[in-house]
Scaffold this motif. Structure first.
Motif, short mmCIF file in Angstrom:
data_model
loop_
_atom_site.label_atom_id
_atom_site.label_comp_id
_atom_site.label_asym_id
_atom_site.label_seq_id
_atom_site.Cartn_x
_atom_site.Cartn_y
_atom_site.Cartn_z
N ASN A 143 56.23 -1.30 -109.13
CA ASN A 143 57.12 -1.77 -110.19
C ASN A 143 58.12 -2.82 -109.67
O ASN A 143 57.74 -3.76 -109.01
CB ASN A 143 57.83 -0.59 -110.86
CG ASN A 143 56.83 0.38 -111.48
OD1 ASN A 143 55.77 -0.04 -111.95
ND2 ASN A 143 57.14 1.66 -111.47
N VAL A 153 52.57 -4.65 -107.53
CA VAL A 153 52.93 -4.07 -108.83
C VAL A 153 51.73 -3.42 -109.50
O VAL A 153 51.81 -2.28 -109.99
CB VAL A 153 53.54 -5.14 -109.76
CG1 VAL A 153 53.75 -4.56 -111.18
CG2 VAL A 153 54.87 -5.63 -109.20
N THR A 154 50.59 -4.12 -109.53
CA THR A 154 49.43 -3.62 -110.29
C THR A 154 48.57 -2.64 -109.52
O THR A 154 48.00 -1.71 -110.10
CB THR A 154 48.56 -4.79 -110.77
OG1 THR A 154 48.07 -5.52 -109.63
CG2 THR A 154 49.36 -5.75 -111.67
N TYR A 174 63.29 -3.00 -116.83
CA TYR A 174 62.62 -3.68 -115.72
C TYR A 174 62.84 -5.19 -115.79
O TYR A 174 63.16 -5.84 -114.80
CB TYR A 174 61.12 -3.38 -115.74
CG TYR A 174 60.75 -2.01 -115.25
CD1 TYR A 174 60.85 -1.68 -113.90
CD2 TYR A 174 60.29 -1.03 -116.13
CE1 TYR A 174 60.50 -0.42 -113.44
CE2 TYR A 174 59.94 0.23 -115.68
CZ TYR A 174 60.05 0.54 -114.34
OH TYR A 174 59.72 1.78 -113.89
N MET A 198 57.05 -7.69 -115.03
CA MET A 198 58.07 -6.72 -115.46
C MET A 198 58.11 -6.54 -116.97
O MET A 198 58.46 -5.48 -117.48
CB MET A 198 59.46 -7.15 -114.96
CG MET A 198 59.61 -7.14 -113.44
SD MET A 198 59.43 -5.50 -112.69
CE MET A 198 57.72 -5.55 -112.13
N ASN A 218 55.71 -6.28 -118.92
CA ASN A 218 54.57 -5.49 -119.42
C ASN A 218 54.56 -4.07 -118.85
O ASN A 218 53.52 -3.43 -118.79
CB ASN A 218 53.25 -6.19 -119.08
CG ASN A 218 53.02 -7.41 -119.96
OD1 ASN A 218 52.60 -7.30 -121.11
ND2 ASN A 218 53.30 -8.58 -119.41
N LEU A 219 55.74 -3.58 -118.45
CA LEU A 219 55.83 -2.23 -117.91
C LEU A 219 56.36 -1.22 -118.94
O LEU A 219 56.58 -0.06 -118.63
CB LEU A 219 56.73 -2.21 -116.67
CG LEU A 219 56.17 -2.91 -115.43
CD1 LEU A 219 57.18 -2.88 -114.29
CD2 LEU A 219 54.86 -2.28 -114.98
N ASP A 235 51.55 0.22 -107.80
CA ASP A 235 52.50 0.80 -108.77
C ASP A 235 53.94 0.83 -108.23
O ASP A 235 54.67 1.80 -108.45
CB ASP A 235 52.08 2.21 -109.18
CG ASP A 235 50.76 2.22 -109.93
OD1 ASP A 235 50.54 1.29 -110.72
OD2 ASP A 235 49.96 3.14 -109.71
#
Length: 442
Positions: free
Chosen positions: A188, A182-183, A46, A38, A40-41, A186
């Motif tokens: 999140n 997440v990666t 986040y 979170m 690095n978003l 997407d």
């Protein structure tokens, strides 16, 4: 007799503690990975939403820690009597508790969400992300609470490799699913919430199947409703669980109070204390391995009515726990600057944390005793004494901390926390004769 004595030896305690130690280290890694994902978003919202929501669910589920602790004490004593039919009844009974609690949490989710949003002052963007996480994570309650029963059973049976495997599998699967969702997809914040939800459900289903298969080797898997709904046993479980619930709520409150006291001085002190207290929690995860393994052996000694076994486990577990606490303190003494610098890049916070690092060094040794006493009393199912000792310790801590913060400011907060840990150990030591009395009655 020789086999019983071996169960209380330092080598045996180490043998059953090491798997728990590694599993306990996996637990904080979930939070670390979720934070990194979170963080690095590109938006602070986040990270803030995940941190607040994850902490809320940790508090909710931790409040039901009696499911694990109560299971350990009752199972270990039944194991000492070689009563696997009763062990099966205990497990089924506690799984019904899990079902009832999970349904209640899910039905009350809107109320819980509304109350939490009134407590936490969140921006609109963070609030929206928080709600997304909450509405997914709440459905992990059945899986996460079932894991308490599974780990409690196998710790009670002194099969700590199995209980540790369940915790480790859940943590690693959680990390992997969160990273992928997440990666790669997407999702999140929804990704880390689904990661926890799916890993909890998958792990609980796999280990539930294994648990009943394991028990089938010792007893026939039949549901005896007369035994399961035995009012006397349900009342006993209720009393045990209620006492542990009160004790756990008070313990949770004491650490919230620690944070609250920091806010009365300034946000820089809150940040500095947060770094140090997280390192204190890390040492607690390590030292709890001895408490967990002790729970099963203490209950076993009561089931076997073997006073010598009990005396040896108490003596040797305290030796191991206090030496480990001393080793952790020595490691912190030489590494605290490095660790603090890794946890913050703000020079003011680094310097402030370092100025109070002496308490980080002192606490592992001091707290090792109360952690170990917890394990002894949980294994013996002496939960009334656990509750009373915590009530005395917490209220004493509140009064002492209010007084000390006026004269010593942040130093007073840390001194009062050290006194709190000492009071927990001393008050439980006062009640230790209650356990010896059970052996004398037998």
């Amino acid at each position: 007799k020789v086999k019983l004595m071996q169960k209380s030896s330092i080598q045996y305690i180490l043998k059953v503690s090491i798997p728990i130690f590694f599993a306990n280290l996996a637990i904080p890694m979930v939070g670390i990975i979720d934070t990194a994902l979170m963080g690095n978003l590109g938006s602070l919202s986040y990270l803030s939403a995940t941190s607040v929501a994850a902490n809320l669910f940790s508090m909710i589920f931790w409040s039901f820690g009696f499911l694990r602790m109560g299971t350990v004490g009752m199972v270990s004593q039944a194991n000492g009597r070689n009563d696997y039919t009763e062990i099966l009844n205990i497990v089924v009974r506690n799984l019904l508790f899990v079902l009832a609690i999970s349904i209640t949490i899910i039905l009350l989710q809107n109320l819980i969400l509304s109350l939490s949003l009134k407590i936490f002052d969140l921006s609109e963007a963070t609030r929206n992300l928080y709600e997304q996480y909450f509405k997914i994570r709440v459905y992990s309650a059945p899986g996460e609470l079932t894991l308490y029963i599974i780990t409690g059973l196998f710790v009670g049976l002194q099969k700590t490799k199995t209980s540790s495997l369940a915790v480790g599998f859940f943590s690693i699967l959680n990390i992997l699913l969160s990273i992928v969702l997440v990666t790669k997809f997407d999702l999140n914040i929804k990704g880390v919430a689904y990661g926890t939800l799916f890993s909890a459900l998958i792990t609980s289903i796999i280990f539930l199947i294994y648990m009943f298969w394991y028990l089938s080797k010792y007893t026939k898997i039949t549901i005896n409703f007369a035994q399961i709904f035995n009012l006397k046993k349900i009342k006993n479980i209720f009393n045990i669980n209620l006492n542990i619930f009160i004790r756990t709520i008070l313990l949770t409150f004491s650490f919230l109070w620690f944070t609250y006291l920091g806010t009365q001085i300034g946000e820089d002190f809150v940040a500095a204390n947060a770094i140090l207290i997280n390192l204190v929690f890390l040492s607690a995860f390590i030292l709890d391995a001895y408490a967990f393994s002790t729970e099963g052996i203490v209950g076993y000694s009561l089931g076997k009515k073997d006073l010598n076994l009990f005396k040896n486990i108490v003596k040797n577990s305290f030796i191991l726990s206090s030496i480990s606490g001393l080793i952790i303190s020595i490691i912190f003494f030489f590494t605290y600057n490095l660790v603090i610098n890794l946890m913050s890049d703000i020079n003011e916070i680094r310097e402030l944390s370092s100025s109070y690092a002496v308490w980080l060094i002192i606490l592992p040794v001091i707290s090792s005793f109360c952690y170990q006493f917890d394990g002894i009393f949980i294994g013996a199912s002496q939960t009334k004494e656990l509750r009373n000792a915590m009530i005395f310790s917490v209220f004493s801590y509140l009064l002492i901390s209010i007084l000390l913060i006026k004269f010593l400011f942040n130093t007073g907060i840390w001194i009062s926390l050290c006194i709190f840990m000492i009071l927990r150990a001393v008050s439980l030591f006062y009640y230790l004769d209650k356990i010896y009395l059970r052996f004398r009655k037998n």
